[in-house]
Design a protein around this motif. Structure first.
Motif, mmCIF file in Angstrom:
data_model
loop_
_atom_site.group_PDB
_atom_site.id
_atom_site.type_symbol
_atom_site.label_atom_id
_atom_site.label_comp_id
_atom_site.label_asym_id
_atom_site.label_seq_id
_atom_site.Cartn_x
_atom_site.Cartn_y
_atom_site.Cartn_z
ATOM 1 N N GLN A 45 46.861 10.765 15.972
ATOM 2 C CA GLN A 45 46.162 9.417 16.508
ATOM 3 C C GLN A 45 45.425 8.803 15.944
ATOM 4 N N GLN A 46 45.315 9.570 14.896
ATOM 5 C CA GLN A 46 44.275 8.768 13.476
ATOM 6 C C GLN A 46 45.201 8.303 12.798
ATOM 7 N N PHE A 47 45.941 9.044 12.466
ATOM 8 C CA PHE A 47 47.081 8.208 11.484
ATOM 9 C C PHE A 47 47.761 7.456 12.303
ATOM 10 N N LEU A 48 48.296 6.887 13.332
ATOM 11 C CA LEU A 48 48.558 6.061 13.246
ATOM 12 C C LEU A 48 47.314 4.728 13.704
ATOM 13 N N MET A 49 46.210 5.511 14.104
ATOM 14 C CA MET A 49 45.441 4.409 14.489
ATOM 15 C C MET A 49 44.693 3.875 13.198
ATOM 16 N N ALA A 50 44.649 4.089 12.018
ATOM 17 C CA ALA A 50 44.243 3.401 10.740
ATOM 18 C C ALA A 50 45.175 2.320 10.724
ATOM 19 N N SER A 51 46.029 3.017 10.877
ATOM 20 C CA SER A 51 47.638 1.819 10.140
ATOM 21 C C SER A 51 47.468 0.480 11.760
ATOM 22 N N ILE A 52 47.221 1.139 12.821
ATOM 23 C CA ILE A 52 46.870 -0.796 13.685
ATOM 24 C C ILE A 52 45.744 -1.005 13.239
ATOM 25 N N GLY A 53 44.716 -0.685 12.948
ATOM 26 C CA GLY A 53 43.395 -0.851 13.013
ATOM 27 C C GLY A 53 43.496 -1.665 11.677
ATOM 28 N N SER A 88 35.948 -3.465 12.491
ATOM 29 C CA SER A 88 36.941 -2.610 11.407
ATOM 30 C C SER A 88 36.842 -1.006 12.143
ATOM 31 N N THR A 89 35.453 -0.857 12.094
ATOM 32 C CA THR A 89 34.759 0.708 12.455
ATOM 33 C C THR A 89 35.262 1.080 13.555
ATOM 34 N N THR A 90 34.623 -0.136 15.082
ATOM 35 C CA THR A 90 34.661 -0.007 15.872
ATOM 36 C C THR A 90 36.680 0.853 16.568
ATOM 37 N N ILE A 91 37.678 -0.483 15.879
ATOM 38 C CA ILE A 91 38.919 -0.291 16.442
ATOM 39 C C ILE A 91 39.328 1.126 15.972
ATOM 40 N N SER A 92 39.186 1.645 14.320
ATOM 41 C CA SER A 92 39.736 2.710 13.905
ATOM 42 C C SER A 92 38.927 3.718 14.535
ATOM 43 N N ASN A 93 37.663 3.950 14.288
ATOM 44 C CA ASN A 93 37.607 5.539 15.018
ATOM 45 C C ASN A 93 36.528 5.603 16.595
ATOM 46 N N SER A 94 35.430 4.691 17.046
ATOM 47 C CA SER A 94 35.226 4.505 18.033
ATOM 48 C C SER A 94 36.141 4.332 19.017
ATOM 49 N N LEU A 95 37.440 3.733 19.413
ATOM 50 C CA LEU A 95 38.194 2.876 20.353
ATOM 51 C C LEU A 95 39.163 4.881 20.497
ATOM 52 N N THR A 96 39.942 5.241 19.970
ATOM 53 C CA THR A 96 40.712 6.563 19.872
ATOM 54 C C THR A 96 39.269 7.460 20.616
#
Length: 600
Positions: A103-111, A154-162
């Motif tokens: 989840q974090q790996f994919l979110m980092a790329s998408i974000g 960026s912070t919201t998309i990469s961390n907060s969203l998940t």
């Protein structure tokens, strides 16, 4: 059992878990902004469906593990083997780790793809905006939008969203299972959740004003620091060190006081939340004990329920913090969208004329212009500048000299009348062709964090060093450049602050020389050089401007004596015009200004 860790804690949203963040900056239109952000990033957001899928599975550990642990407790109580129960629990935890990693790996790329798209869209939009936009906004504030606001998104998309998605699935799943296990115990646990929610609202209402005051004082302190560092020479020259220290100390003390109050109030939440949680555990233990005595519930179910209560209450404060971050990010996105909504420079008409070999014949026909609608700077100026002539514009500060330059290069468009170049309105030409027809040296030097070679050849492709050196010699810059450690390869800091003002001006003159534009504009080009250098530049300019249309703006009238035409502006109108001899013979304002400067 209540203290058994079930799921690894997610990353904190700044500060201790349960602490209160600074209050969010509320957006004007939450849903509208989100729709527009989605439209901007739609092409780079592929894979968000997998994030939703992984978020649902990431909540499985919190939802299923208490049930398995409850079965293990019942097995122990009944004297059964728990090995067959612990193996699925271990597999569940390992699967939870793997899913959260993916989840974090994919979110980092998408974000980062989405943020890359937002940055590119914003920067591309800013490059298309007219100069008037940058004159209306502080440069530091625009930089803040391109950096801080984008970083918040960026912070919201990469961390907060998940985290938000996982918490949402967890809360809904746990609540459904709690209702299935015992509606009565669920009702008791909801009392504690409600108290935590009310407590958060009360504490937040008190901390908001302190955090707002803290941000205000922090901004004031940063302003003092910036002004003091940038004006350190003035501070020392006027012996104001002690006063500046006192001013800084007062502002720093105000910040300390408000920050302390904010942190004290925000610190109330976590201990009080723990008290409420502990009281909830006591209440649930008492009620479940009574139910167990009556035979309505097993020990394993009690263990499961206590774990569910812990998992159920923990995310709420975090969600409040995430929502604050989310609102702040959306508010920053609105500031970005405000730039995207600004009208760009006028686009070329489909039938725009090319300007391949301009003669340089300029005519102003009853030109009216003002930077503000109610404050006209130019008030009906009519003027003809024949091709190949050297024209000087003089006048007091604020008379409109630089404004004429801004209109000629179409940094701004006239509000009344028109300006003709070679018989056609400037607005009829392709913008790129028009700008390339002018070689401009403005009052404010603009140098980039690059080599001197590249600064001089800025805007000119495939320029060899011989041409650059020739332009520098004409501008009088070659001698000091060769004294630098790496000569023409010396890399300047942004703005060329290691050079004197005069040296920076010489480099911009060399840039204009190299451009070899058919029309040359010099706006106070010699204002920052000494008299010897000024004479060298004057001689070079006489050679450079020979045979081409050139417009010079100068306060030093001695530098424009050889001009074919001298225009004296006063209060946005042409007061006098003619060559030097004619104006001196008129014995008017120009003659008075010249005698005052030269003593003749």
């Amino acid at each position: 059992m209540a203290n058994t860790p079930v799921t690894p804690p997610g990353p904190t949203m700044g500060g201790p878990r349960g602490g209160i963040r600074q209050p969010a900056v509320k957006p004007r239109d939450l849903t509208g902004t989100l729709r527009r952000l989605w439209a901007i990033t739609k092409g780079s957001s592929k894979g968000l469906g997998w994030i939703l899928f992984f978020s649902a599975f990431a909540s499985a550990s919190a939802i299923l593990s208490p049930l398995i642990i409850g079965r293990a407790v019942n097995a122990v109580n009944g004297g059964e083997s728990i090995l067959t129960i612990l193996l699925p629990l271990t597999a569940l935890y390992l699967g939870d780790y793997l899913i959260r990693f993916l989840q974090q790996f994919l979110m980092a790329s998408i974000g980062q793809r989405m943020i890359h798209q937002i940055r590119m869209t914003l920067f591309d939009s800013m490059k298309k905006l007219p100069l008037a936009f940058f004159d209306r906004h502080q440069h530091g504030e625009l930089m803040s939008r391109l950096t801080n606001d984008v970083d918040n998104i960026s912070t919201t998309i990469s961390n907060s969203l998940t985290q938000l998605l996982t918490y949402a699935f967890t809360i809904v799943g746990i609540f459904c299972i709690m209702l299935t296990l015992s509606p009565l115990l669920t009702a008791v646990s909801l009392i504690g959740v409600g108290l935590i929610f009310l407590l958060t609202r009360v504490v937040t209402s008190h901390t908001r004003k302190y955090f707002q005051a803290q941000q205000k004082n922090l901004g004031r302190l940063n302003g003092i620091i910036e002004e003091t560092i940038s004006g350190e020479s003035v501070v020392k020259a006027f012996c104001r060190e002690n006063q500046v220290i006192e001013q800084f100390e007062k502002s720093n003390e105000d910040l300390r006081r408000t920050a302390t109050r904010a942190l004290i109030w925000s610190g109330f939440l976590m201990p009080l939340t723990n008290v409420i949680n502990n009281l909830s555990y006591v209440a649930i233990s008492i009620v479940s004990g009574i139910l167990a005595i009556q035979g309505g519930i097993t020990i394993g179910m009690i263990s499961s329920f206590l774990l569910y209560v812990r998992q159920f209450t923990r995310p709420f404060v975090d969600i409040a913090n995430i929502f604050n971050n989310f609102q702040t990010a959306v508010a920053g996105a609105e500031r970005i969208l405000d730039i995207l909504d600004e009208p760009p420079e006028p686009q070329d008409a489909p039938d725009a004329l090319p300007l391949t070999a301009p003669r340089g014949e300029i005519e102003l026909q009853n030109v009216v212009f003002g930077y503000s609608p109610n404050l006209p700077i130019l008030k009906g100026i009519s003027l003809k500048i024949p091709s190949g002539t050297r024209t000087a514009i003089v006048g007091s500060t604020g008379a409109g000299k630089t404004t004429v330059i801004h209109l000629l290069t179409r940094f701004y468009d006239v509000t009344g009348g028109k300006i003709l170049l070679d018989g056609h309105d400037l607005r009829d030409y392709r913008m790129e062709d028009l700008r390339q027809a002018f070689g401009v040296v403005l009052q404010d030097t603009a140098l980039f964090a690059d080599s001197i070679r590249n600064n001089i050849s800025y805007g000119r492709k495939n320029t060899d060093i011989a041409q650059i050196e020739a332009a520098a010699r004409i501008a009088g810059a070659d001698a000091f450049i060769r004294r630098l450690p790496d000569g023409y390869d010396t890399v300047l800091t942004q703005g060329g602050t290691e050079l004197s003002q005069g040296e920076r001006q010489l480099l911009t003159i060399a840039r204009a020389v190299l451009s070899d534009a058919p029309i040359l504009i010099l706006d106070e080009a010699t204002s920052s050089v000494d008299t010897v250098t000024e004479q060298r530049i004057r001689d070079a300019m006489l050679t450079l401007t020979s045979g081409r249309t050139s417009i010079l703006i100068a306060h030093r009238l001695s530098t424009i004596k050889d001009s074919d035409l001298i225009i004296l502006l006063e209060n946005g109108r042409i007061a006098e015009q003619g060559n030097h001899a004619e104006l001196m013979a008129q014995n008017g304002k120009y003659a008075s200004m010249y005698r005052t400067q030269t003593g003749v």
